[in-house]
Scaffold this motif. Structure first.
Motif, PDB file in Angstrom:
ATOM      1  N   GLU A  54       0.830  -1.208   0.000  1.00  0.00           N
ATOM      2  CA  GLU A  54       0.000   0.000   0.000  1.00  0.00           C
ATOM      3  C   GLU A  54       0.861   1.253   0.000  1.00  0.00           C
ATOM      4  O   GLU A  54       0.576   2.225  -0.707  1.00  0.00           O
ATOM      5  CB  GLU A  54      -0.914   0.009   1.229  1.00  0.00           C
ATOM      6  CG  GLU A  54      -1.985  -1.045   1.214  1.00  0.00           C
ATOM      7  CD  GLU A  54      -2.683  -1.208   2.544  1.00  0.00           C
ATOM      8  OE1 GLU A  54      -3.861  -1.594   2.525  1.00  0.00           O
ATOM      9  OE2 GLU A  54      -2.075  -0.955   3.616  1.00  0.00           O
ATOM     10  N   TRP A  55       1.930   1.242   0.785  1.00  0.00           N
ATOM     11  CA  TRP A  55       2.820   2.403   0.867  1.00  0.00           C
ATOM     12  C   TRP A  55       3.486   2.660  -0.486  1.00  0.00           C
ATOM     13  O   TRP A  55       3.588   3.797  -0.929  1.00  0.00           O
ATOM     14  CB  TRP A  55       3.862   2.179   1.956  1.00  0.00           C
ATOM     15  CG  TRP A  55       4.733   3.366   2.192  1.00  0.00           C
ATOM     16  CD1 TRP A  55       6.055   3.488   1.865  1.00  0.00           C
ATOM     17  CD2 TRP A  55       4.367   4.604   2.796  1.00  0.00           C
ATOM     18  NE1 TRP A  55       6.522   4.723   2.236  1.00  0.00           N
ATOM     19  CE2 TRP A  55       5.497   5.433   2.812  1.00  0.00           C
ATOM     20  CE3 TRP A  55       3.180   5.090   3.323  1.00  0.00           C
ATOM     21  CZ2 TRP A  55       5.481   6.714   3.325  1.00  0.00           C
ATOM     22  CZ3 TRP A  55       3.160   6.372   3.854  1.00  0.00           C
ATOM     23  CH2 TRP A  55       4.311   7.170   3.841  1.00  0.00           C
ATOM     24  N   ALA A  56       3.926   1.606  -1.151  1.00  0.00           N
ATOM     25  CA  ALA A  56       4.576   1.758  -2.459  1.00  0.00           C
ATOM     26  C   ALA A  56       3.610   2.351  -3.480  1.00  0.00           C
ATOM     27  O   ALA A  56       3.992   3.208  -4.287  1.00  0.00           O
ATOM     28  CB  ALA A  56       5.100   0.408  -2.947  1.00  0.00           C
ATOM     29  N   ILE A  57       2.354   1.925  -3.442  1.00  0.00           N
ATOM     30  CA  ILE A  57       1.349   2.473  -4.358  1.00  0.00           C
ATOM     31  C   ILE A  57       1.114   3.946  -4.061  1.00  0.00           C
ATOM     32  O   ILE A  57       1.030   4.774  -4.970  1.00  0.00           O
ATOM     33  CB  ILE A  57       0.042   1.663  -4.269  1.00  0.00           C
ATOM     34  CG1 ILE A  57       0.267   0.267  -4.849  1.00  0.00           C
ATOM     35  CG2 ILE A  57      -1.108   2.377  -4.971  1.00  0.00           C
ATOM     36  CD1 ILE A  57      -0.838  -0.723  -4.546  1.00  0.00           C
TER      37      ILE A  57
ATOM     38  N   VAL B 131       2.105   9.766  -5.439  1.00  0.00           N
ATOM     39  CA  VAL B 131       2.643  11.102  -5.124  1.00  0.00           C
ATOM     40  C   VAL B 131       3.643  11.524  -6.189  1.00  0.00           C
ATOM     41  O   VAL B 131       3.588  12.641  -6.698  1.00  0.00           O
ATOM     42  CB  VAL B 131       3.293  11.104  -3.724  1.00  0.00           C
ATOM     43  CG1 VAL B 131       4.060  12.387  -3.490  1.00  0.00           C
ATOM     44  CG2 VAL B 131       2.242  10.906  -2.637  1.00  0.00           C
ATOM     45  N   LYS B 132       4.533  10.614  -6.542  1.00  0.00           N
ATOM     46  CA  LYS B 132       5.537  10.943  -7.556  1.00  0.00           C
ATOM     47  C   LYS B 132       4.917  11.218  -8.922  1.00  0.00           C
ATOM     48  O   LYS B 132       5.433  12.022  -9.694  1.00  0.00           O
ATOM     49  CB  LYS B 132       6.545   9.794  -7.665  1.00  0.00           C
ATOM     50  CG  LYS B 132       7.456   9.708  -6.467  1.00  0.00           C
ATOM     51  CD  LYS B 132       8.440   8.569  -6.600  1.00  0.00           C
ATOM     52  CE  LYS B 132       9.370   8.497  -5.405  1.00  0.00           C
ATOM     53  NZ  LYS B 132      10.355   7.403  -5.537  1.00  0.00           N
ATOM     54  N   ASP B 133       3.774  10.570  -9.204  1.00  0.00           N
ATOM     55  CA  ASP B 133       3.095  10.780 -10.487  1.00  0.00           C
ATOM     56  C   ASP B 133       2.199  12.020 -10.485  1.00  0.00           C
ATOM     57  O   ASP B 133       1.591  12.342 -11.496  1.00  0.00           O
ATOM     58  CB  ASP B 133       2.238   9.563 -10.839  1.00  0.00           C
ATOM     59  CG  ASP B 133       3.063   8.363 -11.266  1.00  0.00           C
ATOM     60  OD1 ASP B 133       4.254   8.538 -11.608  1.00  0.00           O
ATOM     61  OD2 ASP B 133       2.509   7.242 -11.253  1.00  0.00           O
ATOM     62  N   GLY B 134       2.085  12.681  -9.340  1.00  0.00           N
ATOM     63  CA  GLY B 134       1.268  13.886  -9.264  1.00  0.00           C
ATOM     64  C   GLY B 134      -0.208  13.647  -8.988  1.00  0.00           C
ATOM     65  O   GLY B 134      -1.017  14.540  -9.126  1.00  0.00           O
ATOM     66  N   ASP B 135      -0.573  12.428  -8.595  1.00  0.00           N
ATOM     67  CA  ASP B 135      -1.980  12.102  -8.347  1.00  0.00           C
ATOM     68  C   ASP B 135      -2.583  12.947  -7.223  1.00  0.00           C
ATOM     69  O   ASP B 135      -3.807  13.097  -7.164  1.00  0.00           O
ATOM     70  CB  ASP B 135      -2.131  10.631  -7.974  1.00  0.00           C
ATOM     71  CG  ASP B 135      -1.834   9.698  -9.137  1.00  0.00           C
ATOM     72  OD1 ASP B 135      -1.752  10.173 -10.288  1.00  0.00           O
ATOM     73  OD2 ASP B 135      -1.655   8.490  -8.895  1.00  0.00           O
TER      74      ASP B 135
END
Length: 64
Positions: A49-52, A57-61
């Motif tokens: 879950e943390w990795a997702i 966050v890195k993808d700007g979601d």
């Protein structure tokens, strides 16, 4: 693997002393809480879950 295990820490970019999230990694889970109100509750995530979340966050979601 995280730099610190079984210890609460603030993000390295925290400089203002204000409200931020603290994170703690254990063998099985990732915990997140408010640094100024640690007794208010803690969220627990699996490593998957943390990795997702981090990927999102890195993808700007979560950009406002």
């Amino acid at each position: 693997m995280p730099k610190k295990m079984n210890e609460w820490f603030l993000p390295s970019r925290t400089h203002n002393g204000g409200t931020c999230v603290e994170t703690k990694f254990t063998d099985d889970s990732v915990f997140v809480r408010n640094n100024l109100r640690p007794g208010a509750g803690t969220a627990e995530f699996t490593y998957e879950e943390w990795a997702i979340f981090v990927a999102g966050v890195k993808d700007g979601d979560y950009d406002l």
